[in-house]
Design a protein around this motif. Structure first.
Motif, PDB file in Angstrom:
ATOM      1  N   ASP A   1       0.827  -1.211   0.000  1.00  0.00           N
ATOM      2  CA  ASP A   1       0.000   0.000   0.000  1.00  0.00           C
ATOM      3  C   ASP A   1       0.856   1.253   0.000  1.00  0.00           C
ATOM      4  OD1 ASP A   1      -2.741  -0.623  -0.137  1.00  0.00           O
ATOM      5  OD2 ASP A   1      -2.760  -1.267   1.968  1.00  0.00           O
TER       6      ASP A   1
ATOM      7  N   SER B   1      -3.305   4.195  -2.628  1.00  0.00           N
ATOM      8  CA  SER B   1      -4.148   3.009  -2.498  1.00  0.00           C
ATOM      9  C   SER B   1      -4.881   3.001  -1.167  1.00  0.00           C
ATOM     10  CB  SER B   1      -3.315   1.732  -2.650  1.00  0.00           C
ATOM     11  OG  SER B   1      -2.341   1.619  -1.616  1.00  0.00           O
ATOM     12  N   LEU B   2      -4.240   3.523  -0.120  1.00  0.00           N
ATOM     13  CA  LEU B   2      -4.894   3.558   1.182  1.00  0.00           C
ATOM     14  C   LEU B   2      -6.036   4.590   1.194  1.00  0.00           C
ATOM     15  CD1 LEU B   2      -4.992   2.354   3.975  1.00  0.00           C
ATOM     16  CD2 LEU B   2      -3.275   4.000   4.727  1.00  0.00           C
TER      17      LEU B   2
END
Length: 212
Positions: free
Chosen positions: A159, A163-164
């Motif tokens: 991540d 993406s987080l």
């Protein structure tokens, strides 16, 4: 009668929360407050915030003050019941908070960890294994209000903040639809944060975002 909501937010994660608010039958979003349009990219194209784009698509009134404290009368005239915020980007003064029965913030950490404007970036930078979303009561002190509910999310080794953010958006949307009506009705009560466990994630500047 539906609860009249004003939503404050600016980036993509906030736009996702706004989309979920629009799916809740018991509320009416009467306005959004977002940051002014900014010049973006090398060509300096004047660009609206993602929240403004969603608001315009749904014919919702948009307010874009340079300082939110300057629109007290406009907010008051809308006769709102509640405020919901997510990543707005300005400190909301007490005179604005006082216009609502309650103000709920969607915060991207498991409070009291990472109060401040960059909790998602700090969780990546510090190598955390889990993060999450807190639905909390807004007060004058930054991210210090009672927490109504929290849910965790696992941070995978691959991540990054991008993406987080996407995972957090999805989690926040789910939590808003699951819990907000119960918070507004008083069915879910807030719990004070443990002040001995407080850490901060202040807004990052460009120099801090460079990879070492």
């Amino acid at each position: 009668m539906k609860n009249r909501i004003i939503f404050c937010g600016t980036p993509d994660i906030a736009a996702g929360i706004l989309e979920s608010l629009l799916e809740i039958e018991s509320i009416e979003v009467v306005a959004v407050i977002t940051q002014p349009d900014r010049f973006v990219g090398r060509k300096k194209v004047l660009t609206p915030s993602p929240v403004k784009v969603v608001a315009n698509e749904n014919d919702i009134l948009v307010l874009q003050p340079e300082k939110i404290g300057t629109i007290t009368l406009e907010v008051q005239n809308l006769k709102p019941d509640f405020m919901v915020t997510c990543a707005y980007g300005q400190f909301v003064p007490q005179k604005i908070l006082d216009l609502f029965k309650n103000c709920i913030n969607v915060h991207g950490s498991l409070l009291p960890k990472y109060r401040g404007g960059s909790p998602i970036q700090y969780s990546i930078m510090n190598g955390d294994e889990v993060s999450g979303i807190s639905l909390m009561k807004m007060i004058k002190q930054m991210d210090a209000g009672e927490v109504y509910v929290q849910e965790e999310i696992k941070i995978e080794p691959n991540d990054n903040s991008g993406s987080l953010f996407l995972k957090m958006t999805s989690l926040g949307q789910s939590m808003i639809k699951k819990y907000l009506s119960k918070i507004l009705s008083g069915e879910i009560k807030g719990k004070p944060q443990d002040e001995s466990q407080v850490t901060f994630a202040y807004n990052k500047v460009g120099e801090q975002e460079k990879i070492d």
